[in-house]
Write a protein that holds these residues in place. Sequence first.
Motif, PDB file in Angstrom:
ATOM      1  N   PHE A 171       3.186  -0.677  -3.487  1.00  0.00           N
ATOM      2  CA  PHE A 171       4.481  -0.596  -2.828  1.00  0.00           C
ATOM      3  C   PHE A 171       5.550  -1.218  -3.722  1.00  0.00           C
ATOM      4  O   PHE A 171       5.272  -2.138  -4.502  1.00  0.00           O
ATOM      5  CB  PHE A 171       4.445  -1.326  -1.486  1.00  0.00           C
ATOM      6  CG  PHE A 171       3.397  -0.819  -0.558  1.00  0.00           C
ATOM      7  CD1 PHE A 171       3.579   0.379   0.110  1.00  0.00           C
ATOM      8  CD2 PHE A 171       2.222  -1.524  -0.356  1.00  0.00           C
ATOM      9  CE1 PHE A 171       2.605   0.862   0.957  1.00  0.00           C
ATOM     10  CE2 PHE A 171       1.243  -1.047   0.492  1.00  0.00           C
ATOM     11  CZ  PHE A 171       1.433   0.151   1.153  1.00  0.00           C
ATOM     12  N   GLU A 172       6.765  -0.715  -3.603  1.00  0.00           N
ATOM     13  CA  GLU A 172       7.844  -1.284  -4.387  1.00  0.00           C
ATOM     14  C   GLU A 172       8.102  -2.709  -3.907  1.00  0.00           C
ATOM     15  O   GLU A 172       8.393  -2.957  -2.748  1.00  0.00           O
ATOM     16  CB  GLU A 172       9.114  -0.431  -4.257  1.00  0.00           C
ATOM     17  CG  GLU A 172      10.211  -0.842  -5.205  1.00  0.00           C
ATOM     18  CD  GLU A 172      11.313   0.195  -5.310  1.00  0.00           C
ATOM     19  OE1 GLU A 172      12.244  -0.019  -6.098  1.00  0.00           O
ATOM     20  OE2 GLU A 172      11.222   1.216  -4.606  1.00  0.00           O
ATOM     21  N   GLY A 173       7.984  -3.648  -4.818  1.00  0.00           N
ATOM     22  CA  GLY A 173       8.099  -5.063  -4.500  1.00  0.00           C
ATOM     23  C   GLY A 173       7.488  -5.874  -5.622  1.00  0.00           C
ATOM     24  O   GLY A 173       7.304  -5.384  -6.740  1.00  0.00           O
ATOM     25  N   THR A 174       7.141  -7.115  -5.343  1.00  0.00           N
ATOM     26  CA  THR A 174       6.576  -7.981  -6.367  1.00  0.00           C
ATOM     27  C   THR A 174       5.061  -7.866  -6.397  1.00  0.00           C
ATOM     28  O   THR A 174       4.441  -7.282  -5.490  1.00  0.00           O
ATOM     29  CB  THR A 174       6.972  -9.441  -6.108  1.00  0.00           C
ATOM     30  OG1 THR A 174       6.339  -9.879  -4.887  1.00  0.00           O
ATOM     31  CG2 THR A 174       8.478  -9.580  -5.976  1.00  0.00           C
ATOM     32  N   ILE A 175       4.473  -8.459  -7.445  1.00  0.00           N
ATOM     33  CA  ILE A 175       3.008  -8.507  -7.533  1.00  0.00           C
ATOM     34  C   ILE A 175       2.440  -9.229  -6.320  1.00  0.00           C
ATOM     35  O   ILE A 175       1.486  -8.761  -5.674  1.00  0.00           O
ATOM     36  CB  ILE A 175       2.579  -9.202  -8.837  1.00  0.00           C
ATOM     37  CG1 ILE A 175       2.955  -8.341 -10.049  1.00  0.00           C
ATOM     38  CG2 ILE A 175       1.086  -9.502  -8.825  1.00  0.00           C
ATOM     39  CD1 ILE A 175       2.663  -8.994 -11.385  1.00  0.00           C
ATOM     40  N   GLU A 176       3.051 -10.371  -5.980  1.00  0.00           N
ATOM     41  CA  GLU A 176       2.559 -11.149  -4.843  1.00  0.00           C
ATOM     42  C   GLU A 176       2.694 -10.373  -3.536  1.00  0.00           C
ATOM     43  O   GLU A 176       1.799 -10.416  -2.683  1.00  0.00           O
ATOM     44  CB  GLU A 176       3.311 -12.472  -4.750  1.00  0.00           C
ATOM     45  CG  GLU A 176       2.803 -13.375  -3.647  1.00  0.00           C
ATOM     46  CD  GLU A 176       3.453 -14.739  -3.662  1.00  0.00           C
ATOM     47  OE1 GLU A 176       3.170 -15.540  -2.752  1.00  0.00           O
ATOM     48  OE2 GLU A 176       4.250 -15.002  -4.586  1.00  0.00           O
ATOM     49  N   ASP A 177       3.797  -9.648  -3.364  1.00  0.00           N
ATOM     50  CA  ASP A 177       3.988  -8.851  -2.144  1.00  0.00           C
ATOM     51  C   ASP A 177       2.868  -7.836  -1.976  1.00  0.00           C
ATOM     52  O   ASP A 177       2.365  -7.632  -0.864  1.00  0.00           O
ATOM     53  CB  ASP A 177       5.329  -8.118  -2.188  1.00  0.00           C
ATOM     54  CG  ASP A 177       6.516  -9.059  -2.092  1.00  0.00           C
ATOM     55  OD1 ASP A 177       6.330 -10.181  -1.597  1.00  0.00           O
ATOM     56  OD2 ASP A 177       7.616  -8.675  -2.536  1.00  0.00           O
ATOM     57  N   ASN A 178       2.479  -7.189  -3.067  1.00  0.00           N
ATOM     58  CA  ASN A 178       1.451  -6.155  -2.986  1.00  0.00           C
ATOM     59  C   ASN A 178       0.081  -6.730  -2.689  1.00  0.00           C
ATOM     60  O   ASN A 178      -0.721  -6.094  -2.002  1.00  0.00           O
ATOM     61  CB  ASN A 178       1.428  -5.351  -4.291  1.00  0.00           C
ATOM     62  CG  ASN A 178       2.435  -4.230  -4.296  1.00  0.00           C
ATOM     63  OD1 ASN A 178       2.181  -3.137  -3.795  1.00  0.00           O
ATOM     64  ND2 ASN A 178       3.619  -4.501  -4.836  1.00  0.00           N
ATOM     65  N   ILE A 179      -0.204  -7.919  -3.185  1.00  0.00           N
ATOM     66  CA  ILE A 179      -1.488  -8.548  -2.858  1.00  0.00           C
ATOM     67  C   ILE A 179      -1.471  -9.019  -1.408  1.00  0.00           C
ATOM     68  O   ILE A 179      -2.428  -8.796  -0.655  1.00  0.00           O
ATOM     69  CB  ILE A 179      -1.770  -9.720  -3.811  1.00  0.00           C
ATOM     70  CG1 ILE A 179      -1.881  -9.216  -5.253  1.00  0.00           C
ATOM     71  CG2 ILE A 179      -3.057 -10.447  -3.402  1.00  0.00           C
ATOM     72  CD1 ILE A 179      -2.041 -10.304  -6.276  1.00  0.00           C
ATOM     73  N   ARG A 180      -0.361  -9.629  -0.999  1.00  0.00           N
ATOM     74  CA  ARG A 180      -0.265 -10.168   0.352  1.00  0.00           C
ATOM     75  C   ARG A 180      -0.311  -9.075   1.415  1.00  0.00           C
ATOM     76  O   ARG A 180      -0.612  -9.354   2.585  1.00  0.00           O
ATOM     77  CB  ARG A 180       1.018 -10.986   0.491  1.00  0.00           C
ATOM     78  CG  ARG A 180       1.086 -11.822   1.753  1.00  0.00           C
ATOM     79  CD  ARG A 180       2.376 -12.628   1.808  1.00  0.00           C
ATOM     80  NE  ARG A 180       2.382 -13.687   0.812  1.00  0.00           N
ATOM     81  CZ  ARG A 180       1.790 -14.873   0.968  1.00  0.00           C
ATOM     82  NH1 ARG A 180       1.131 -15.129   2.094  1.00  0.00           N
ATOM     83  NH2 ARG A 180       1.851 -15.780   0.022  1.00  0.00           N
ATOM     84  N   ALA A 181      -0.044  -7.817   1.036  1.00  0.00           N
ATOM     85  CA  ALA A 181      -0.125  -6.718   2.006  1.00  0.00           C
ATOM     86  C   ALA A 181      -1.522  -6.597   2.601  1.00  0.00           C
ATOM     87  O   ALA A 181      -1.693  -6.063   3.692  1.00  0.00           O
ATOM     88  CB  ALA A 181       0.274  -5.405   1.336  1.00  0.00           C
ATOM     89  N   VAL A 200       7.038  -4.463  -9.379  1.00  0.00           N
ATOM     90  CA  VAL A 200       6.085  -3.476  -9.901  1.00  0.00           C
ATOM     91  C   VAL A 200       6.692  -2.087 -10.007  1.00  0.00           C
ATOM     92  O   VAL A 200       6.110  -1.196 -10.638  1.00  0.00           O
ATOM     93  CB  VAL A 200       4.805  -3.431  -9.030  1.00  0.00           C
ATOM     94  CG1 VAL A 200       4.157  -4.796  -8.953  1.00  0.00           C
ATOM     95  CG2 VAL A 200       5.117  -2.898  -7.629  1.00  0.00           C
ATOM     96  N   GLY A 201       7.852  -1.847  -9.369  1.00  0.00           N
ATOM     97  CA  GLY A 201       8.470  -0.528  -9.400  1.00  0.00           C
ATOM     98  C   GLY A 201       7.878   0.393  -8.345  1.00  0.00           C
ATOM     99  O   GLY A 201       6.867   0.082  -7.703  1.00  0.00           O
ATOM    100  N   ALA A 202       8.508   1.542  -8.153  1.00  0.00           N
ATOM    101  CA  ALA A 202       8.044   2.514  -7.150  1.00  0.00           C
ATOM    102  C   ALA A 202       6.660   3.013  -7.526  1.00  0.00           C
ATOM    103  O   ALA A 202       6.450   3.547  -8.611  1.00  0.00           O
ATOM    104  CB  ALA A 202       9.014   3.687  -7.057  1.00  0.00           C
ATOM    105  N   GLY A 203       5.697   2.830  -6.619  1.00  0.00           N
ATOM    106  CA  GLY A 203       4.337   3.275  -6.875  1.00  0.00           C
ATOM    107  C   GLY A 203       3.617   2.452  -7.923  1.00  0.00           C
ATOM    108  O   GLY A 203       2.522   2.802  -8.342  1.00  0.00           O
ATOM    109  N   GLY A 204       4.229   1.327  -8.381  1.00  0.00           N
ATOM    110  CA  GLY A 204       3.619   0.526  -9.436  1.00  0.00           C
ATOM    111  C   GLY A 204       3.893   1.049 -10.823  1.00  0.00           C
ATOM    112  O   GLY A 204       3.146   0.759 -11.759  1.00  0.00           O
ATOM    113  N   ALA A 205       4.995   1.806 -10.968  1.00  0.00           N
ATOM    114  CA  ALA A 205       5.300   2.457 -12.246  1.00  0.00           C
ATOM    115  C   ALA A 205       5.539   1.462 -13.372  1.00  0.00           C
ATOM    116  O   ALA A 205       5.418   1.810 -14.544  1.00  0.00           O
ATOM    117  CB  ALA A 205       6.519   3.362 -12.096  1.00  0.00           C
ATOM    118  N   GLY A 206       5.880   0.194 -13.037  1.00  0.00           N
ATOM    119  CA  GLY A 206       6.145  -0.795 -14.077  1.00  0.00           C
ATOM    120  C   GLY A 206       4.902  -1.426 -14.660  1.00  0.00           C
ATOM    121  O   GLY A 206       5.013  -2.259 -15.573  1.00  0.00           O
TER     122      GLY A 206
END
Length: 619
Positions: free
Chosen positions: A455-465, A499-505
């Motif tokens: 998801f578009e957000g930070t590394i921590e945001d995606n793990i915390r999901a 991380v960008g949209a879809g993790g593109a970064g």
Amino acid sequence: MAGPRAQHRLAARQPGRVRRRPTRGRARGPVRGRGGRPMIRQLMSVVGPAERRLLRKVLALQVLGAVLQAVAFVLIVPVLERLLGDEPDQAWPWVWALAAAAAAQSVVHYWATKAGFQAGAALSRVLHHRIGDHVSELPLGWFGPTRTGELSTLTTQSVMGIMRVPGYLFRPLIGGLLTPAAVVVLMYLFDWRLALAATCTAPFIAVVLRWSTQRTATADRLRAGTMTEAANRVIEYAEVQPVLRAFPGSRAAGGSRLDEALSAQRDAGRQVMRAGVPGQVGFTLTVQAAFTVILVYGTYLALGGSLDVPELLALLVLAARFVEPMAEAANLGSALRSASAALARVQRVLAEEPLPEPEHPAHPAGTDIEFDAVEFAYDNGRKVLDGVGFRIPEHTMTALIGPSGSGKTTVARLIARFWDVHGGAVRIGGVDVRELPAEDLMSRISVVFQDVYLFEGTIEDNIRAGRPEATDEEVRRAATLARVDEIAARLPGGWSTQVGAGGAGLSGGERQRISIARALLKDAPIVLLDEATSSLDPANERAVQEALSELTRDRTLLVIAHRLQTVRAADQILVLDGGHIVQRGTHDELIAQEGRYADFWAERSRSRGWRLAKTPVAN
């Protein structure tokens, strides 16, 4: 996009073993939209009680405003009669009455406009919530190749078109119907003959309006289809830019598909214009003809002496007010049809049946997984699984291997109940997954698929999901197990790196490690890994394997993998081919047999020493 789960649960439970999951006010009744009333019914059917009350308020204010406008129009008759008569001073009481009616209509119009904008914003909010909630409950098989563009168009252009209805279209729609009707009724107070003439023109106007609407209905549907196709091609063109740039020869093919879709959309728009212009012109001419009939008949009565000239002029002004609202509504005919078509598209999506929910939920006795004579085929008719049966004991690791297209990913997704089986049963802890509520089932399962989406957000945001209520320490521990701490350490933003949209970064391997950390944090008793280590380098793969080994101590683990070390560490290996389990056992048991697994192992072992060699160039 998904809103609170309690919103708009309007569908009643059905009797029987299962109930249909509520769809937040699923569309009811026929999908229509040629007239104002059906379109209003459409709006009422796709919103909840609060929005319906707001829409009724807007409707009531618009109806009151239309009536006050008609009263103001009619009061022009006595004003003109007295101004043009022998005693113009007698016009003052009627002038003040006309001013009061106009002022009241202005105030009501202000309130109606304000409420209309509020209703439009509420419609946008609730439709986005409902579409998001409902789509999240549909079977995965519903999401075909065209759904991305369709949903994109639905949540943008369609919802925006519906938003305009209360604030922009209700007034001309209601005014175009109610004001002329009220004017004709009030005309009977002054001269029943001209009022009757106006009444007789109404059926002709209605017939022409219906004809003009039918002319553009087919073209509108065609344009909606081409808009969806164009949206699909635009999304595709953006997603495949790496391929188009790496292989310049493919640009022509990729660009031509987009050009064809855009050309089809343009042609469909032209077809709508060709179909709509004659209808609009015909309706306008009919309305003007109705006014001409009243004018000619009124002149005839005045010449005959049965109607005074001042009264004739006043009634002709009133007759002009009779046709003006209808002409204004006709000019907005295309917008009305587009809004109605958008409502119909929303209704069709909301009418799609979600996976059934159990009427009486069961409770699994453990976390073992069982496939009992499972059969499954996709919508294209290709049968993927044919009588598949196996058992995964709890707290063990099972590896599932097989050639591409054999149905390995389908097995994992049936466990998570992304589809319902067509035959047999999938059980967890002895309970059919169809007897488990969706939220209960998914709380027991963590899934890491080969195609990772962040998801578009930070590394921590995606793990915390994986578990939003987790502590920072728990998030860091899951990240360390999946070696995400190394990613955060080398990036400038650390854990707050976007991380960008879809993790593109991030790279593919980095996205996959974050996805694994998310699954670890969820701490579910069942873990499904579909090629979870396919994008990792050897060092990180070894680290993730250690984390997965830790999971097997108290979790049930299904791994779809081709890596030798992953397969060899499994407590049980299942070989899937041709829709059947053709072999099962441990590594040592299967390697001693002739068959698919021995061939797979030999081929993988040979490929471990594979190297690229430079071919000598002949002089």
